[in-house]
Design an enzyme around this catalytic site. Sequence first.
Site, PDB file in Angstrom:
ATOM      1  N   GLY A  32       0.786  -1.233   0.000  1.00  0.00           N
ATOM      2  CA  GLY A  32       0.000   0.000   0.000  1.00  0.00           C
ATOM      3  C   GLY A  32       0.812   1.273   0.000  1.00  0.00           C
ATOM      4  N   ASN A  34       1.492   3.056  -2.632  1.00  0.00           N
ATOM      5  CA  ASN A  34       0.753   4.012  -3.479  1.00  0.00           C
ATOM      6  C   ASN A  34      -0.452   4.576  -2.718  1.00  0.00           C
ATOM      7  OD1 ASN A  34       1.636   4.364  -6.457  1.00  0.00           O
ATOM      8  ND2 ASN A  34       2.050   2.215  -5.977  1.00  0.00           N
ATOM      9  N   ARG A  85     -14.915 -16.702  -9.545  1.00  0.00           N
ATOM     10  CA  ARG A  85     -14.403 -15.347  -9.713  1.00  0.00           C
ATOM     11  C   ARG A  85     -15.554 -14.329  -9.833  1.00  0.00           C
ATOM     12  NH1 ARG A  85      -9.269 -13.534 -11.353  1.00  0.00           N
ATOM     13  NH2 ARG A  85      -8.453 -15.615 -11.557  1.00  0.00           N
ATOM     14  N   MET A 110      -4.239  -7.128  -6.714  1.00  0.00           N
ATOM     15  CA  MET A 110      -3.676  -8.231  -7.498  1.00  0.00           C
ATOM     16  C   MET A 110      -4.713  -9.266  -7.926  1.00  0.00           C
ATOM     17  SD  MET A 110      -0.682  -7.110  -7.715  1.00  0.00           S
ATOM     18  CE  MET A 110       0.247  -8.443  -8.437  1.00  0.00           C
ATOM     19  N   ILE A 112      -7.569 -10.124 -11.040  1.00  0.00           N
ATOM     20  CA  ILE A 112      -8.076  -9.732 -12.356  1.00  0.00           C
ATOM     21  C   ILE A 112      -9.589  -9.567 -12.237  1.00  0.00           C
ATOM     22  CG2 ILE A 112      -8.413 -10.512 -14.734  1.00  0.00           C
ATOM     23  CD1 ILE A 112      -5.692 -11.889 -14.537  1.00  0.00           C
ATOM     24  N   HIS A 129       0.286   0.825 -13.275  1.00  0.00           N
ATOM     25  CA  HIS A 129       0.998  -0.389 -13.675  1.00  0.00           C
ATOM     26  C   HIS A 129       2.490  -0.074 -13.792  1.00  0.00           C
ATOM     27  CE1 HIS A 129       1.558  -4.310 -15.474  1.00  0.00           C
ATOM     28  NE2 HIS A 129       2.349  -3.738 -16.362  1.00  0.00           N
ATOM     29  N   THR A 161     -10.248  -1.007 -18.247  1.00  0.00           N
ATOM     30  CA  THR A 161     -11.217  -1.579 -19.181  1.00  0.00           C
ATOM     31  C   THR A 161     -11.160  -3.099 -19.003  1.00  0.00           C
ATOM     32  OG1 THR A 161      -9.517  -1.616 -20.887  1.00  0.00           O
ATOM     33  CG2 THR A 161     -10.986   0.297 -20.874  1.00  0.00           C
ATOM     34  N   GLU A 194       5.685   6.386  -9.438  1.00  0.00           N
ATOM     35  CA  GLU A 194       4.259   6.129  -9.192  1.00  0.00           C
ATOM     36  C   GLU A 194       3.688   7.096  -8.156  1.00  0.00           C
ATOM     37  OE1 GLU A 194       4.157   1.364 -10.234  1.00  0.00           O
ATOM     38  OE2 GLU A 194       4.087   1.961  -8.145  1.00  0.00           O
TER      39      GLU A 194
HETATM   40  C1  GRF Z   1       2.954  -0.977  -7.767  1.00  0.00           C
HETATM   41  O1  GRF Z   1       4.191  -1.154  -8.373  1.00  0.00           O
HETATM   42  C2  GRF Z   1       1.881  -0.823  -8.790  1.00  0.00           C
HETATM   43  O2  GRF Z   1       2.334  -0.277  -9.990  1.00  0.00           O
HETATM   44  C3  GRF Z   1       1.440  -2.242  -9.032  1.00  0.00           C
HETATM   45  O3  GRF Z   1       1.533  -2.871  -7.789  1.00  0.00           O
HETATM   46  C4  GRF Z   1       2.505  -2.205  -6.994  1.00  0.00           C
HETATM   47  C5  GRF Z   1       1.831  -1.875  -5.698  1.00  0.00           C
HETATM   48  O4  GRF Z   1       2.729  -1.411  -4.735  1.00  0.00           O
HETATM   49  N1  GRF Z   1       0.125  -2.273  -9.610  1.00  0.00           N
HETATM   50  P1  GRF Z   1       2.169  -0.811  -3.370  1.00  0.00           P
HETATM   51  O5  GRF Z   1       1.281  -1.871  -2.736  1.00  0.00           O
HETATM   52  O6  GRF Z   1       1.408   0.425  -3.697  1.00  0.00           O
HETATM   53  O7  GRF Z   1       3.368  -0.546  -2.543  1.00  0.00           O
END
Ligand code: GRF
Length: 226
Positions: A32, A34, A85, A110, A112, A129, A161, A194
Amino acid sequence: MCSAKSSKAIEALSLVKPSEPCRLVVLISGNGTNLQAIIDACAASTLPAKVAAVISNEPAAYGLQRARDASIPTHVIDHRDFGRRTDFDERLKGLIDTLEPGLVILAGFMRILGLDLTEHFLGRMMNIHPSLLPDYPGLNTHARVLADGVNEHGATVHFVTPELDAGPIILQSRIPVQADDTPSTLAERVHQCEYEIYPRAIAWFATERLHLEASIAYLDGAPIKA
Ligand code: GRF
């Protein structure tokens, strides 16, 4: 006793009503960082939005603790509790809807997501991403970049999408790949990118500068070119 207001008075009140900050519902599966960057940007008012809730499919995700530390409500929907799913997606969609988000943020989520859910949130769900999409969709991007010997890498924010990591691109950040890079040094530098571009892209949406129309992302009325 409540008093009935005249329609003129109601109109005047609605004119002065401050607009609510954009409600974000953030989906995570892990650390987490981000999410933390988004929380910090909201707190610093560089992102005019509010994290209304955090949802994780992993009960042990450290991002849940980050949310709790910021007094943000958390929810866990463990994907292992669902045989299909589509059942997981249905529960997730229902929960997100009850939280009334302006924007749904995938931040290291993580799983889909299927057609029904992604179409339901089309134009109001973003992902980040760790590659320069359309190159390197999917997992292990840093190792794949190194194995291919390419000299540029980075991160991409895009609308979600139904096709994995293929939605309209909103913003990218590029870094050079250095001769002594390893997957972890690349991951570290991509993460730093990011933390800068995700809050920025979310702020564009929150201030109504960004929208999706007919599979094209527009910023300030102009199509965004990757
Ligand atoms: C990031 O690299 C993001 O681009 C990808 O998963 C990672 C998540 O990292 N989708 P965090 O959990 O935000 O540290």
